[in-house]
Design an enzyme around this catalytic site. Structure first.
Site, mmCIF file in Angstrom:
data_model
loop_
_atom_site.group_PDB
_atom_site.id
_atom_site.type_symbol
_atom_site.label_atom_id
_atom_site.label_comp_id
_atom_site.label_asym_id
_atom_site.label_seq_id
_atom_site.Cartn_x
_atom_site.Cartn_y
_atom_site.Cartn_z
ATOM 1 N N SER A 1 0.908 -0.633 -0.331
ATOM 2 C CA SER A 1 -0.018 -0.350 -0.133
ATOM 3 C C SER A 1 1.396 1.483 -0.030
ATOM 4 O O SER A 1 1.926 1.008 0.751
ATOM 5 C CB SER A 1 -1.164 -0.243 1.359
ATOM 6 O OG SER A 1 -1.121 1.464 1.925
ATOM 7 N N TYR B 1 -1.762 -0.984 10.276
ATOM 8 C CA TYR B 1 -1.669 -1.263 8.623
ATOM 9 C C TYR B 1 -0.241 -0.444 7.612
ATOM 10 O O TYR B 1 0.499 -1.426 7.296
ATOM 11 C CB TYR B 1 -2.294 -0.297 8.431
ATOM 12 C CG TYR B 1 -2.761 -0.946 6.954
ATOM 13 C CD1 TYR B 1 -3.525 -2.147 6.261
ATOM 14 C CD2 TYR B 1 -2.545 0.446 5.904
ATOM 15 C CE1 TYR B 1 -4.301 -1.955 5.084
ATOM 16 C CE2 TYR B 1 -2.727 0.060 4.734
ATOM 17 C CZ TYR B 1 -3.085 -1.262 4.117
ATOM 18 O OH TYR B 1 -3.896 -1.253 3.080
HETATM 19 P P1 NDP Z 1 -11.422 -6.387 0.476
HETATM 20 O O1 NDP Z 1 -11.769 -7.249 1.879
HETATM 21 O O2 NDP Z 1 -12.267 -6.168 -0.708
HETATM 22 O O3 NDP Z 1 -10.526 -7.623 -0.022
HETATM 23 C C1 NDP Z 1 -9.962 -9.359 0.787
HETATM 24 C C2 NDP Z 1 -10.160 -10.448 -0.336
HETATM 25 O O4 NDP Z 1 -9.288 -11.257 0.750
HETATM 26 C C3 NDP Z 1 -12.053 -10.889 -0.262
HETATM 27 O O5 NDP Z 1 -11.865 -12.094 -0.279
HETATM 28 C C4 NDP Z 1 -11.528 -11.320 1.834
HETATM 29 O O6 NDP Z 1 -12.340 -12.641 1.377
HETATM 30 C C5 NDP Z 1 -10.142 -11.756 1.455
HETATM 31 N N1 NDP Z 1 -9.199 -12.107 3.019
HETATM 32 C C6 NDP Z 1 -9.150 -11.689 3.733
HETATM 33 N N2 NDP Z 1 -8.979 -11.622 4.591
HETATM 34 C C7 NDP Z 1 -8.635 -12.852 4.288
HETATM 35 C C8 NDP Z 1 -8.165 -13.749 5.441
HETATM 36 N N3 NDP Z 1 -7.592 -13.289 6.262
HETATM 37 N N4 NDP Z 1 -7.941 -15.704 4.677
HETATM 38 C C9 NDP Z 1 -8.094 -15.485 3.948
HETATM 39 N N5 NDP Z 1 -8.591 -14.349 2.694
HETATM 40 C C10 NDP Z 1 -9.264 -13.165 3.042
HETATM 41 O O7 NDP Z 1 -9.141 -5.612 0.281
HETATM 42 P P2 NDP Z 1 -9.431 -5.108 -0.935
HETATM 43 O O8 NDP Z 1 -9.395 -5.824 -2.880
HETATM 44 O O9 NDP Z 1 -9.547 -3.654 -0.668
HETATM 45 O O10 NDP Z 1 -7.146 -5.841 -0.871
HETATM 46 C C11 NDP Z 1 -6.359 -6.559 -0.977
HETATM 47 C C12 NDP Z 1 -4.801 -6.073 -0.696
HETATM 48 O O11 NDP Z 1 -5.045 -5.080 -1.112
HETATM 49 C C13 NDP Z 1 -4.762 -5.836 0.851
HETATM 50 O O12 NDP Z 1 -3.768 -6.040 1.263
HETATM 51 C C14 NDP Z 1 -5.587 -4.325 1.138
HETATM 52 O O13 NDP Z 1 -4.694 -3.506 2.255
HETATM 53 C C15 NDP Z 1 -3.859 -3.944 -0.328
HETATM 54 N N6 NDP Z 1 -5.039 -2.981 -0.605
HETATM 55 C C16 NDP Z 1 -6.238 -1.976 -1.089
HETATM 56 C C17 NDP Z 1 -6.462 -0.589 -0.755
HETATM 57 C C18 NDP Z 1 -7.707 -0.410 -0.864
HETATM 58 O O14 NDP Z 1 -8.207 1.673 -1.465
HETATM 59 N N7 NDP Z 1 -8.874 -1.067 -1.437
HETATM 60 C C19 NDP Z 1 -5.525 0.300 -0.791
HETATM 61 C C20 NDP Z 1 -4.226 0.385 -0.545
HETATM 62 C C21 NDP Z 1 -3.562 -1.670 -0.068
HETATM 63 P P3 NDP Z 1 -12.915 -12.958 3.378
HETATM 64 O O15 NDP Z 1 -13.514 -11.924 4.152
HETATM 65 O O16 NDP Z 1 -14.275 -13.938 2.741
HETATM 66 O O17 NDP Z 1 -11.754 -14.040 3.972
#
Ligand code: NDP
Length: 256
Positions: A145, A158
């Site tokens: 990020s 974070y």
């Molecule tokens: P979302 O929360 O929209 O999606 C996360 C995905 O990961 C879901 O499929 C969720 O499914 C899964 N997930 C979450 N926790 C776990 C876990 N412990 N084990 C297995 N699966 C998991 O997140 P984003 O797409 O926004 O984020 C993805 C990455 O991008 C992250 O690392 C985030 O820090 C990074 N990021 C995002 C930004 C943004 O603005 N969106 C900006 C900068 C970085 P489920 O909950 O069912 O497990």
């Protein structure tokens, strides 16, 4: 042209049922890779697998909480057996956030954030190392990020976890180049996903974010997944150890 194809390659993308992970699964599968993904919600995972099957993508999945050591071990065992002990691509996408002032965090919150964001990516890389090496051409992409690069007020733990991921990226690039494994990090700024939709729904918050962003809007997940796919292509074979922002110019803008 094989330099711009992932045909015959295999990939593990963590957290592929929503947001950036979902877009990464589709992008890699679209370039011809066989992809395995995971999430914690079985129903949602199966819904996604059906969607991908209908689109003709080669995607499998398993339920796994990436913050659990034993579940990570099971996941990589599964990947090893379905991909014959070889893996070309590991996308460490799972990550979460708890936003509050630093003085208000509990030690449990610290543990959750570090286990989910940092320990999971470190340990999955370690577990996948023999598979990545066996593939002959391995690529790890961390979804970090811009919070790991500059202060954006989104929470200290974070930010620290993402900064650590950025250094992990550089160390692995140096340590595992001899095994033909590249390691790069992608740093998104606000991207329209379930993680932040509650924040972006607030008009004032959204305006504050876009006012800092030369490209005057937030990103769509596909604008992040395209870079992830590029970094995994043979065309990117000399790129390793890099931390690349996908931020509409935010980190180079000091005008606001
Ligand atoms: P979302 O929360 O929209 O999606 C996360 C995905 O990961 C879901 O499929 C969720 O499914 C899964 N997930 C979450 N926790 C776990 C876990 N412990 N084990 C297995 N699966 C998991 O997140 P984003 O797409 O926004 O984020 C993805 C990455 O991008 C992250 O690392 C985030 O820090 C990074 N990021 C995002 C930004 C943004 O603005 N969106 C900006 C900068 C970085 P489920 O909950 O069912 O497990």
């Amino acid at each position: 042209n094989s330099r711009w194809s992932l045909k015959g390659m295999t990939a593990l993308v963590t957290g592929g049922t929503r947001g950036i992970g979902y877009a990464v699964v589709e992008e890699l599968a679209g370039f011809g890779a066989a992809v395995h993904t995971c999430s914690r919600n079985e129903a949602e995972l199966h819904k996604c697998l059906k969607e991908w099957e209908a689109k003709g993508f080669l995607v499998t999945g398993s339920v796994c909480d990436a913050s659990s050591k034993t579940e990570r071990e099971k996941l990589v065992q599964q990947v090893a057996s379905s991909f014959n002990g070889k893996l070309n691509i590991l996308v460490n996408n799972v990550g979460t956030n708890i936003r509050k002032p630093t003085t208000e965090y509990t030690s449990e919150e610290y543990s959750i954030l570090m286990a989910t964001n940092l320990e999971s990516t470190y340990h999955l890389s370690q577990l996948a190392h023999p598979l990545l090496r066996a593939s002959g051409a391995g690529s790890i992409v961390f979804i970090s990020s811009v919070a790991g690069l500059v202060g954006i007020g989104s929470g200290t733990i974070y930010a620290a976890s993402k900064a650590a991921i950025n250094q992990l990226t550089k160390n692995l690039a140096c340590e595992w180049a001899k095994d033909n494994i590249r390691s790069n990090s992608v740093c998104p700024w606000y991207t329209r996903t379930s993680l932040v939709e509650h924040l972006l729904g607030n008009k004032e918050f959204l305006e504050e974010i876009t006012s800092r962003t030369p490209i005057d809007r937030v990103a769509e997940p596909e604008e992040v997944s395209s870079l992830v796919a590029f970094l995994c292509l043979p065309a990117a074979s000399y790129i390793t150890g890099q931390i690349i922002s996908v931020d509409g110019g935010m980190t180079v803008n000091s005008f606001n």
